[in-house]
Design a protein around this motif. Structure first.
Motif, short mmCIF file in Angstrom:
data_model
loop_
_atom_site.label_atom_id
_atom_site.label_comp_id
_atom_site.label_asym_id
_atom_site.label_seq_id
_atom_site.Cartn_x
_atom_site.Cartn_y
_atom_site.Cartn_z
N ASP A 162 0.82 -1.21 0.00
CA ASP A 162 0.00 0.00 0.00
C ASP A 162 0.85 1.27 0.00
O ASP A 162 0.46 2.28 -0.59
CB ASP A 162 -0.93 0.01 1.22
N ASN A 163 2.02 1.22 0.66
CA ASN A 163 2.86 2.41 0.68
C ASN A 163 3.74 2.53 -0.56
O ASN A 163 4.51 3.48 -0.70
CB ASN A 163 3.72 2.45 1.95
N GLY A 164 3.65 1.54 -1.45
CA GLY A 164 4.36 1.60 -2.72
C GLY A 164 5.85 1.34 -2.64
O GLY A 164 6.56 1.51 -3.63
N GLN A 165 6.34 0.87 -1.50
CA GLN A 165 7.78 0.72 -1.33
C GLN A 165 8.28 -0.71 -1.54
O GLN A 165 9.48 -0.92 -1.67
CB GLN A 165 8.18 1.20 0.07
N ARG A 166 7.38 -1.68 -1.56
CA ARG A 166 7.81 -3.07 -1.69
C ARG A 166 6.92 -3.79 -2.69
O ARG A 166 5.77 -3.41 -2.92
CB ARG A 166 7.74 -3.78 -0.34
N ALA A 167 7.49 -4.86 -3.26
CA ALA A 167 6.75 -5.65 -4.23
C ALA A 167 7.14 -7.12 -4.09
O ALA A 167 8.25 -7.44 -3.66
CB ALA A 167 7.02 -5.17 -5.65
N PHE A 168 6.21 -7.99 -4.47
CA PHE A 168 6.55 -9.42 -4.51
C PHE A 168 5.93 -10.05 -5.75
O PHE A 168 5.01 -9.50 -6.38
CB PHE A 168 6.09 -10.14 -3.24
N LEU A 169 6.47 -11.21 -6.10
CA LEU A 169 5.99 -12.01 -7.22
C LEU A 169 5.61 -13.39 -6.72
O LEU A 169 6.16 -13.89 -5.73
CB LEU A 169 7.08 -12.19 -8.28
N VAL A 170 4.67 -14.02 -7.43
CA VAL A 170 4.43 -15.45 -7.30
C VAL A 170 4.99 -16.08 -8.57
O VAL A 170 4.66 -15.65 -9.68
CB VAL A 170 2.94 -15.77 -7.15
#
Length: 813
Positions: A354-362
């Motif tokens: 939500d804060n736009g600072q992290r991302a992940f993938l499946v």
């Protein structure tokens, strides 16, 4: 009197289910002709696909109380009243059901008829964003909800609600980048000569170069041209900070031969061919994650060499004298030794916090034996492992599926939530991306079948079969786990949709002998359910439909196998029985709600009326019972799943007094496959069988389903040989009826034709094939259903009833 009758039915339909177990009425005998009619004309048009209006003042759903050819959209107030049919003109003005909300849940963006719209949820005002001939899709919010995003023509665009400005964010182009033109020696000499001799030519050449420099400077303000070759792009996303565009690169395999299904009965009068699909083992689509770094004006393709177990091949390969890390024929290490085989993967995401600072993938392996959840750093194009689920069979299960599954971020933007079958049952987990700490939020020998966060992200709402594998209830749970508070209580299944303010539950509810209806209730345990629809007809209600017992069968390996049991009111000693095999493989039917096999349910009531005991088994491979049941058929369809039916037949004999000489079996699709395996390999157990739209040879079925269970036919030929009925046809002794639609685009008509030729060559006489020229895999014409089930009933009456002829006669004309 009719009004009183209907109101009494509504009251009785809500009473305890046990009251429905009564003797069949002589006034309303069931016939095949009656139960196979158009469902809406005598069962009633049941409500489906319900949803709330965005302001919570209306409930919309598909319904067919007028017994029309198809369902229509209806609307009803949550307070009740008579449902109203929504006009086509009104439907055109309704927002799309699908769409995305901003983080504060104040706006919704959606696509409708190829254009993009923005809905203000407070004022209910709609603003049209695009109005073009070209289709816009994948509407969403971008840059921390400041912009809207969408795709058009394979490129990403954003729109600013404050200024109305539209910006093209990508410039993907099919084909290869054209190279600079090369001049040969003669052309170079002539050009130099012209520039040296003529001043006007020199000046014009300098002007052209200046214009070219100015054009390049202007193009720097536009997105980089990205050449795709023969690939395409999907899932375009602008990162929350606007620095990156991520996208999925899709590489279709070289043209593979497709199976063609001939259609003989056509409008044109000519035979027409329907192209369908390739067969299992054909080359598959390849996927990569692309990253466009806007600031650096460059692109990257993500690599996966850091993934743990990427080169870990499945254990079954050892049976073919391959090591767990088999060398490839072409790849070599720097030392000249063969490199290990690396499996292809497919990425899903990225999913941004939500804060736009992290991302992940499946990330899923193409052989579907591994699923990785990884943190993504687009700056370095690096990934780091957060969770790995490995299954030597295949990855699936509620909330997991075959793609990304049910995943997301918790509101702290530090923890990811997901579902996993790590314990053998699908449960809810979180993992901290900063520490790697993993936590199970739910546990136990039951499945979390659906999970969603409340709008304030402080509460979980879960659908689970915690009370019984054959029941589905709605639960509430604290954000960080804890006790599950059960909100629905009626036995059966409750499919729940929360109202926009989350104070009211819209419930689509049914019981085993009571079809689906719509209800509403307050969002609290034990609240009263208020019925909104009444769909069944007086004719349907005139018959006392059985409430089948849900029993367990102790299988030979000690497992408890669930089944539905239908019993005659006055069962004769050593009477006949029929075993029904549901289709789809991974599906549940021995449950306590209205079956999607409603025609078969009614047929089983008819059989019970005629003295048959009917057993409907959730065999190994069925859904609802966890990982071990789901994968119990791995590499051997017709193994444990068929054993469960043999054990069921044994129970019928030992506990319910059924004659071992009078047991039949039938089913469609996967059920037809099991019927064939039963008739070919267990002729002393099953004396008659009806195999409908059956798979006869798994090497001819599709890749997506078959490869998960049997692997590729060229890598695991043993699994295909022991799982395909066509190899066992010489074992047929009892009476076999086969039925198949000729335009079946799922299990092709070719399947049953090949088996028929095999039976002819084996000189078998006790079989028949009924073909249906206008039917696909799922029949739609009442005349076809009627003909098929007349034949099935005739088959069983001729071979299983005490007064019938000796086993072996099909009883067909």
């Amino acid at each position: 009197m009719r009004v009183v009758y209907l109101s009494l039915f509504i009251a009785s339909s809500l009473a305890a289910p046990a009251l429905a177990q009564t003797a069949p009425s002589a006034l309303a005998p069931l016939t095949v002709e009656k139960i196979m009619r158009e469902p809406a004309q005598w069962l009633g048009g049941l409500p489906s696909a319900p949803y709330w209006s965005e302001d919570g003042k209306h409930i919309y759903f598909q319904w067919n109380p007028a017994q029309a050819r198809r369902d229509s959209l209806y609307e009803v107030s949550p307070a009740g009243g008579t449902p109203r049919k929504v006009s086509l003109a009104e439907q055109r003005g309704l927002p799309s059901v699908r769409g995305r909300y901003d983080q504060r849940h104040q706006r919704k963006v959606y696509e409708k008829d190829g254009d993009i719209y923005l809905l203000d949820l407070k004022s209910q005002k709609v603003r049209r964003v695009t109005n073009t001939a070209e289709r816009e899709t994948e509407a969403g919010f971008a840059l921390q909800d400041k912009l809207l995003s969408y795709t058009r023509g394979g490129n990403l665009f954003t729109w600013d609600p404050a200024t109305g400005e539209t910006v093209q964010r990508t410039d993907f182009r099919r084909g290869n980048r054209p190279g600079p033109g090369e001049l040969d020696k003669s052309a170079k000499f002539l050009k130099a000569q012209q520039l040296a001799l003529f001043q006007v030519i020199r000046q014009r050449d300098q002007d052209a170069k200046a214009r070219e420099r100015a054009q390049k400077a202007l193009l720097r303000l536009r997105p980089k041209g990205i050449w795709l070759g023969n690939k395409t792009v999907e899932n375009l996303q602008l990162s929350p900070d606007g620095r990156y565009v991520t996208y999925t690169l899709v590489q279709e395999p070289a043209a593979d031969k497709l199976a063609l299904v001939p259609n003989f009965v056509t409008v044109s009068g000519f035979t027409e061919e329907i192209p369908t699909r390739s067969k299992v083992g054909a080359p598959q689509t390849a996927y990569e994650l692309g990253i466009y770094d806007i600031g650096r004006d460059t692109t990257f393709v993500l690599g996966y060499k850091e993934l743990k177990g990427l080169d870990e091949l499945p254990a079954y390969r050892k049976e073919y004298q391959l090591t767990a890390k088999a060398p490839t024929d072409t790849a070599k290490t720097k030392a000249g030794r063969p490199a290990t085989e690396v499996r292809r993967v497919a990425p899903y995401g990225p999913f941004w916090s939500d804060n736009g600072q992290r991302a992940f993938l499946v990330v899923r392996s193409q052989d579907n034996k591994d699923r990785w959840i990884v943190a993504l750093d687009p700056t370095t194009q690096k990934i780091s492992l957060l969770d790995r689920q490995r299954d030597e069979a295949w990855i699936n299960g509620p909330g997991i599926g075959y793609e990304a599954g049910n995943v997301g971020w918790l509101p702290d933007s530090r923890r990811i939530w997901f579902q996993s079958e790590e314990t053998g049952f699908s449960h809810l987990y979180t993992v901290d991306v900063t520490t790697g700490q993993k936590k199970a939020l739910t546990s136990g020998k039951f499945e979390i079948q659906q999970a969603q966060l409340s709008r304030d992200k402080k509460t979980w709402y879960l659908t689970a079969n915690k009370t019984h594998p054959g029941e589905q209830h709605f639960y509430r749970m604290p954000l960080d786990g804890g006790p599950l508070t059960q909100l629905t209580s009626r036995p059966g299944a409750s499919e729940v949709t929360l109202s926009p303010d989350e104070k009211t539950l819209l419930v689509r509810y049914s019981y085993a002998n009571k079809p689906w209806e719509l209800f509403v209730m307050d969002n609290k345990p034990g609240a009263k359910m208020r019925q909104l629809t009444h769909s069944t007809t007086p004719e349907f209600e005139s018959y006392p439909w059985r409430d089948p017992e849900v029993i367990t069968i102790k299988a030979r390996d000690g497992a408890d196998v669930y089944a539905r049991l239908y019993r005659p009111a006055n069962a004769a000693p050593q009477g006949p029985a029929v075993v029904f095999v549901h289709g789809a493989g991974y599906l549940q039917n021995a449950h306590k709600w209205w079956s999607q096999y409603f025609r078969e349910y009614m047929f089983h009531n008819l059989l019970a009326d005629q003295g048959y005991t009917v057993l409907d088994i959730d065999y190994r491979g069925s859904s609802g019972y966890g990982r071990d049941v789901r994968t119990g058929i791995y590499r051997y369809m017709g193994g444990k799943d068929l054993d469960d039916h043999i054990d069921g037949a044994k129970l019928l004999v030992e506990k319910y007094g059924i004659s071992p000489q009078r047991i039949g079996i039938y089913g469609g699709s996967y059920g037809g496959f099991i019927t064939l395996m039963a008739m070919f390999t267990q002729p002393e157990v099953f004396r008659a069988g009806a195999a409908l739209r059956s798979v006869t040879d798994w090497a001819h079925y599709n890749h997506g389903y078959t490869d998960n269970i049997l692997n590729e036919p060229y890598n695991d030929s043993l699994a295909y040989a022991r799982s395909s009925p066509i190899y066992y046809a010489e074992g047929l002794k009892g009476a076999l009826l086969m039925c198949h639609g000729m335009v079946d685009t799922n299990v092709h008509f070719q399947d049953i034709v090949r088996l028929s030729q095999r039976l002819i060559e084996l000189k078998k006489e006790n079989w028949e094939l009924a073909v249906y020229p206008v039917e696909d895999h799922g029949f739609v014409e009442p005349s076809s259903w009627t003909d098929e089930y007349r034949r099935i009933l005739k088959l069983f009456n001729a071979n299983l009833k005490p007064a019938g002829p000796a086993p072996g006669a099909t009883g067909q004309n």
